[in-house]
Design an enzyme around this catalytic site. Sequence first.
Site, PDB file in Angstrom:
ATOM      1  N   GLY A  14       1.205  -1.323  -0.272  1.00  0.00           N
ATOM      2  CA  GLY A  14      -0.515  -0.070  -0.342  1.00  0.00           C
ATOM      3  C   GLY A  14       0.920   1.484  -0.173  1.00  0.00           C
ATOM      4  N   ARG A  75       1.424  -4.690  -4.837  1.00  0.00           N
ATOM      5  CA  ARG A  75       1.609  -6.428  -4.342  1.00  0.00           C
ATOM      6  C   ARG A  75       1.824  -7.222  -5.514  1.00  0.00           C
ATOM      7  NH1 ARG A  75      -2.709  -4.178  -0.956  1.00  0.00           N
ATOM      8  NH2 ARG A  75      -2.128  -3.352   1.026  1.00  0.00           N
ATOM      9  N   ASP A 106       5.314  -4.603   6.491  1.00  0.00           N
ATOM     10  CA  ASP A 106       5.875  -5.839   6.642  1.00  0.00           C
ATOM     11  C   ASP A 106       6.258  -6.711   5.805  1.00  0.00           C
ATOM     12  OD1 ASP A 106       3.464  -5.705   7.455  1.00  0.00           O
ATOM     13  OD2 ASP A 106       3.978  -7.538   9.019  1.00  0.00           O
ATOM     14  N   THR A 129       4.352   2.948   5.226  1.00  0.00           N
ATOM     15  CA  THR A 129       3.039   2.272   5.837  1.00  0.00           C
ATOM     16  C   THR A 129       1.736   3.086   6.537  1.00  0.00           C
ATOM     17  OG1 THR A 129       1.550   0.885   6.084  1.00  0.00           O
ATOM     18  CG2 THR A 129       3.251   0.707   7.542  1.00  0.00           C
ATOM     19  N   ASP A 131      -0.322   2.082   8.137  1.00  0.00           N
ATOM     20  CA  ASP A 131      -1.160   1.949   8.875  1.00  0.00           C
ATOM     21  C   ASP A 131      -0.168   1.117  10.346  1.00  0.00           C
ATOM     22  OD1 ASP A 131      -2.415   0.446   7.358  1.00  0.00           O
ATOM     23  OD2 ASP A 131      -1.875  -1.598   6.706  1.00  0.00           O
ATOM     24  N   ASP A 133       1.340  -0.429  11.389  1.00  0.00           N
ATOM     25  CA  ASP A 133       2.116  -1.303  12.158  1.00  0.00           C
ATOM     26  C   ASP A 133       3.544  -2.386  12.431  1.00  0.00           C
ATOM     27  OD1 ASP A 133       1.951  -1.889   9.751  1.00  0.00           O
ATOM     28  OD2 ASP A 133       0.009  -3.027   9.669  1.00  0.00           O
ATOM     29  N   ARG A 166     -27.462  12.848  16.132  1.00  0.00           N
ATOM     30  CA  ARG A 166     -27.880  11.598  15.071  1.00  0.00           C
ATOM     31  C   ARG A 166     -26.244  10.558  15.440  1.00  0.00           C
ATOM     32  NH1 ARG A 166     -28.441  11.856   8.724  1.00  0.00           N
ATOM     33  NH2 ARG A 166     -30.482  11.261   8.661  1.00  0.00           N
ATOM     34  N   ARG A 175      -5.746  -2.050   7.860  1.00  0.00           N
ATOM     35  CA  ARG A 175      -5.225  -3.292   8.346  1.00  0.00           C
ATOM     36  C   ARG A 175      -6.050  -4.469   9.550  1.00  0.00           C
ATOM     37  NH1 ARG A 175      -0.489  -6.627   5.779  1.00  0.00           N
ATOM     38  NH2 ARG A 175       0.649  -4.824   7.441  1.00  0.00           N
ATOM     39  N   ALA A 190     -13.139  11.265  19.666  1.00  0.00           N
ATOM     40  CA  ALA A 190     -14.124  10.107  19.607  1.00  0.00           C
ATOM     41  C   ALA A 190     -15.444  10.035  21.030  1.00  0.00           C
ATOM     42  CB  ALA A 190     -13.897   9.517  18.418  1.00  0.00           C
ATOM     43  N   SER A 224     -24.541  14.820  19.274  1.00  0.00           N
ATOM     44  CA  SER A 224     -23.414  13.987  18.580  1.00  0.00           C
ATOM     45  C   SER A 224     -22.540  12.817  19.339  1.00  0.00           C
ATOM     46  CB  SER A 224     -23.141  14.977  18.147  1.00  0.00           C
ATOM     47  OG  SER A 224     -21.222  15.670  18.358  1.00  0.00           O
TER      48      SER A 224
HETATM   49  O1  F6P Z   1      -1.248  -0.877   4.310  1.00  0.00           O
HETATM   50  C1  F6P Z   1      -2.331  -0.205   3.841  1.00  0.00           C
HETATM   51  C2  F6P Z   1      -3.840  -0.577   3.557  1.00  0.00           C
HETATM   52  O2  F6P Z   1      -4.297   0.637   3.633  1.00  0.00           O
HETATM   53  C3  F6P Z   1      -4.527  -1.267   4.702  1.00  0.00           C
HETATM   54  O3  F6P Z   1      -4.525  -0.044   6.140  1.00  0.00           O
HETATM   55  C4  F6P Z   1      -6.074  -1.521   4.272  1.00  0.00           C
HETATM   56  O4  F6P Z   1      -6.684  -2.656   5.309  1.00  0.00           O
HETATM   57  C5  F6P Z   1      -5.470  -1.798   2.790  1.00  0.00           C
HETATM   58  O5  F6P Z   1      -4.211  -1.555   2.769  1.00  0.00           O
HETATM   59  C6  F6P Z   1      -6.122  -1.974   1.456  1.00  0.00           C
HETATM   60  O6  F6P Z   1      -5.639  -2.672   0.478  1.00  0.00           O
HETATM   61  P1  F6P Z   1      -6.110  -2.483  -0.680  1.00  0.00           P
HETATM   62  O7  F6P Z   1      -5.735  -1.009  -1.247  1.00  0.00           O
HETATM   63  O8  F6P Z   1      -5.756  -3.600  -1.133  1.00  0.00           O
HETATM   64  O9  F6P Z   1      -7.111  -2.745  -0.997  1.00  0.00           O
END
Ligand code: F6P
Length: 331
Positions: A14, A75, A106, A129, A131, A133, A166, A175, A190, A224
């Site tokens: 991504g 990918r 990763d 990334t 994420d 992560d 609402r 992910r 939030a 809200s």
């Molecule tokens: O890893 C980056 C990410 O945007 C994640 O947050 C998400 O789950 C995934 O890629 C989405 O993948 P794709 O672009 O293949 O739908």
Amino acid sequence: MTRIKRLAVLTSGGDAPGMNACIRAIVLTASACNIEVIGFKHGFNGLLEQEYQTLHAMHVDNIIQRGGTILKSARCPALQQANGPAEAADALKQLDIDALIVIGGDGSFRGAMAISNFYDGQLIGVPGTIDNDVDGTDRTIGFATAIDTALDAIDKIRDTADAFERIFLVELMGRHSGYISLAAGIAGGAEQIICPEFGQLNPDNLRPIIKPIQHAQLLKGKSSYLIVVAENSYPGGATSLAEALTKAIGIECRACILGHIQRGGSPVGADRILATKLGAFAVEQLMHGATLVMAGEVNGEACLYPLAKTGDKAKAIDPFLVRWQQQIGSY
Ligand code: F6P
């Protein structure tokens, strides 16, 4: 010092805001050290197909502020085939590449590790990334921008949620990690944050979500109410959860899936700086002989971490913020 004549870089998985800033830092640092740089296109696919471009300083002019990646990202299922890693290593040898830098998450680093079984050159990863992560670095390139993008949306949704009194559920990416959701949820005020780290929610028992909503209604009346839901936290995502909640409590709940908007946009300053630091650090460390490591940042210091370990365990989200959010009534 290791003499590197030819260096290759690719962006994989991504895309993340700041990948261009990282490519720029790699090219400028390498050029200053008389190292030739080539960039493979479309992630590992470009490596397997030997689709690349030579990168000089002029090619990275005016890209630090641009989202996406000039090298394109993807990918690469072909790399996961039995002979994929060996073929990738052959391509690196044929092109006389002394070292490869992989900017990605990763999963991309696993690809790099697989190639290392057949390749004598150096391999280094840079965490890119949204994420956040990846273990071994406090921050990944793109995470800071993704938070701000999500926050911008949350603030806007808050306006309409407030006007219409609402309940809104905002689904954020990540992910299997709640990093973006926790950060954007906290910064957006939030009322609830739901992350995979808290365990999969049971659709047959929505009490843990409903109870704080009812409590808030008792305290504040109709108002809200915003729930940030990390993707992969509830079967069917925020849309299903909004439907289930509407049915269970009889209040209109709406879902907003932010999706790939979070991957785009101009990188914020923090991402440009991190990307520049890690890109430059990766080149320097290659020249010092580093290999099979990731160039990350811990406590503000650039550092190396074994590439093989980056995906070993789920990087924990901030326990203090988790505890606080749960204390104020979150699931
Ligand atoms: O890893 C980056 C990410 O945007 C994640 O947050 C998400 O789950 C995934 O890629 C989405 O993948 P794709 O672009 O293949 O739908």
